[in-house]
Design a protein around this motif. Structure first.
Motif, mmCIF file in Angstrom:
data_model
loop_
_atom_site.group_PDB
_atom_site.id
_atom_site.type_symbol
_atom_site.label_atom_id
_atom_site.label_comp_id
_atom_site.label_asym_id
_atom_site.label_seq_id
_atom_site.Cartn_x
_atom_site.Cartn_y
_atom_site.Cartn_z
ATOM 1 N N MET A 1 -9.847 13.790 -51.349
ATOM 2 C CA MET A 1 -9.540 14.129 -49.986
ATOM 3 C C MET A 1 -10.347 13.241 -49.062
ATOM 4 N N MET A 2 -9.693 12.656 -48.104
ATOM 5 C CA MET A 2 -10.385 11.858 -47.098
ATOM 6 C C MET A 2 -10.248 12.537 -45.762
ATOM 7 N N ASP A 3 -11.353 12.588 -45.037
ATOM 8 C CA ASP A 3 -11.340 13.162 -43.713
ATOM 9 C C ASP A 3 -12.210 12.292 -42.832
ATOM 10 N N PHE A 4 -11.697 11.926 -41.692
ATOM 11 C CA PHE A 4 -12.450 11.137 -40.731
ATOM 12 C C PHE A 4 -12.625 11.974 -39.476
ATOM 13 N N LEU A 5 -13.852 12.189 -39.094
ATOM 14 C CA LEU A 5 -14.172 13.014 -37.942
ATOM 15 C C LEU A 5 -13.798 12.278 -36.661
ATOM 16 N N ALA A 6 -13.037 12.933 -35.807
ATOM 17 C CA ALA A 6 -12.631 12.327 -34.538
ATOM 18 C C ALA A 6 -13.842 12.110 -33.641
ATOM 19 N N MET A 7 -13.817 11.016 -32.896
ATOM 20 C CA MET A 7 -14.915 10.706 -31.992
ATOM 21 C C MET A 7 -15.131 11.857 -31.011
ATOM 22 N N GLY A 8 -16.380 12.218 -30.833
ATOM 23 C CA GLY A 8 -16.724 13.290 -29.912
ATOM 24 C C GLY A 8 -16.691 14.673 -30.543
ATOM 25 N N MET A 83 -20.442 0.311 -49.291
ATOM 26 C CA MET A 83 -19.474 0.176 -48.210
ATOM 27 C C MET A 83 -20.047 -0.690 -47.087
ATOM 28 N N LYS A 84 -21.332 -0.531 -46.820
ATOM 29 C CA LYS A 84 -21.986 -1.332 -45.788
ATOM 30 C C LYS A 84 -21.883 -2.820 -46.121
ATOM 31 N N PHE A 85 -22.060 -3.151 -47.396
ATOM 32 C CA PHE A 85 -21.935 -4.537 -47.831
ATOM 33 C C PHE A 85 -20.502 -5.031 -47.622
ATOM 34 N N PHE A 86 -19.511 -4.193 -47.946
ATOM 35 C CA PHE A 86 -18.108 -4.527 -47.746
ATOM 36 C C PHE A 86 -17.797 -4.766 -46.268
ATOM 37 N N LEU A 98 -10.817 0.675 -37.899
ATOM 38 C CA LEU A 98 -11.900 0.875 -38.862
ATOM 39 C C LEU A 98 -11.411 1.736 -40.023
ATOM 40 N N ILE A 99 -10.749 2.837 -39.714
ATOM 41 C CA ILE A 99 -10.228 3.724 -40.752
ATOM 42 C C ILE A 99 -9.220 2.990 -41.625
ATOM 43 N N SER A 100 -8.334 2.211 -41.011
ATOM 44 C CA SER A 100 -7.338 1.482 -41.805
ATOM 45 C C SER A 100 -7.980 0.371 -42.627
ATOM 46 N N GLY A 101 -9.196 -0.037 -42.285
ATOM 47 C CA GLY A 101 -9.918 -1.012 -43.098
ATOM 48 C C GLY A 101 -10.705 -0.367 -44.223
ATOM 49 N N VAL A 102 -11.203 0.828 -43.981
ATOM 50 C CA VAL A 102 -12.040 1.512 -44.969
ATOM 51 C C VAL A 102 -11.207 2.267 -46.014
ATOM 52 N N PRO A 104 -8.290 1.717 -47.602
ATOM 53 C CA PRO A 104 -7.874 0.969 -48.803
ATOM 54 C C PRO A 104 -9.058 0.621 -49.712
ATOM 55 N N TRP A 105 -10.192 0.305 -49.110
ATOM 56 C CA TRP A 105 -11.373 -0.004 -49.916
ATOM 57 C C TRP A 105 -11.770 1.210 -50.750
ATOM 58 N N LEU A 106 -11.815 2.393 -50.123
ATOM 59 C CA LEU A 106 -12.172 3.623 -50.834
ATOM 60 C C LEU A 106 -11.183 3.904 -51.971
ATOM 61 N N LEU A 107 -9.898 3.703 -51.705
ATOM 62 C CA LEU A 107 -8.863 4.018 -52.693
ATOM 63 C C LEU A 107 -8.805 3.013 -53.840
ATOM 64 N N THR A 108 -9.312 1.809 -53.634
ATOM 65 C CA THR A 108 -9.251 0.795 -54.686
ATOM 66 C C THR A 108 -10.509 0.723 -55.534
#
Length: 144
Positions: A1-8, A83-86, A98-102, A104-108
């Motif tokens: 499960m992936m969840d990204f907290l909305a800004m604020g 992830m920081k290195f990536f 940012l989410i669309s960049g992270v 695929p990395w997480l899933l691969t």
């Protein structure tokens, strides 16, 4: 499960309990329901009554987190440094990019990547405990 907290948005006990509910009851329905241990840090949202109740109602055993041991979270000691290195040198104009960049990395990442992080966490947790139990005893893991 992936969840990204909305800004604020602030993480509260209720929000965290909803994540547990979604991860445990919906995403892992029937897969993880017995002998599961949950290791959380000492953050107030993790120790909130609503979050603890949700974990217990799912049948999870909550492992004690020793004070002053922030490195027990696999995300802090394994996932985020990698992830920081990536992400080094990459710029994202907004959160969606940012989410669309992270994602695929997480899933691969191979399953072994996450397994290594969890095993490191188990070893660190064992060092912090004085019970002398092994990770297989603590996490009810089957021998491979």
């Amino acid at each position: 499960m992936m969840d990204f907290l909305a800004m604020g948005t602030t993480v509260s006990g209720t929000y965290y309990a909803s994540l547990l509910r979604k991860a445990i009851r919906i995403e892992r329905c029937g897969v993880l329901n017995k002998g599961v241990c949950l290791l959380q840090d000492n953050a107030p949202v993790h120790n909130s009554h609503v979050a603890q109740t949700e974990a217990w109602s799912c049948g999870y055993e909550i492992l004690p987190h020793p004070p002053y041991s922030p490195n027990l979270a696999p995300s802090n000691s394994h996932l985020f440094p990698t992830m920081k290195f990536f992400l080094k040198g990459k710029l994202f104009p907004d959160d969606e990019m940012l989410i669309s960049g992270v994602k695929p990395w997480l899933l691969t990442q191979p399953a072994d990547f996450y397994r290594r992080g969890l095993h490191t966490c188990i070893k660190q947790w064992e060092k912090s405990q004085s019970t002398g139990s092994t990770s297989r005893e603590i996490f009810n893991e089957r021998p491979s």
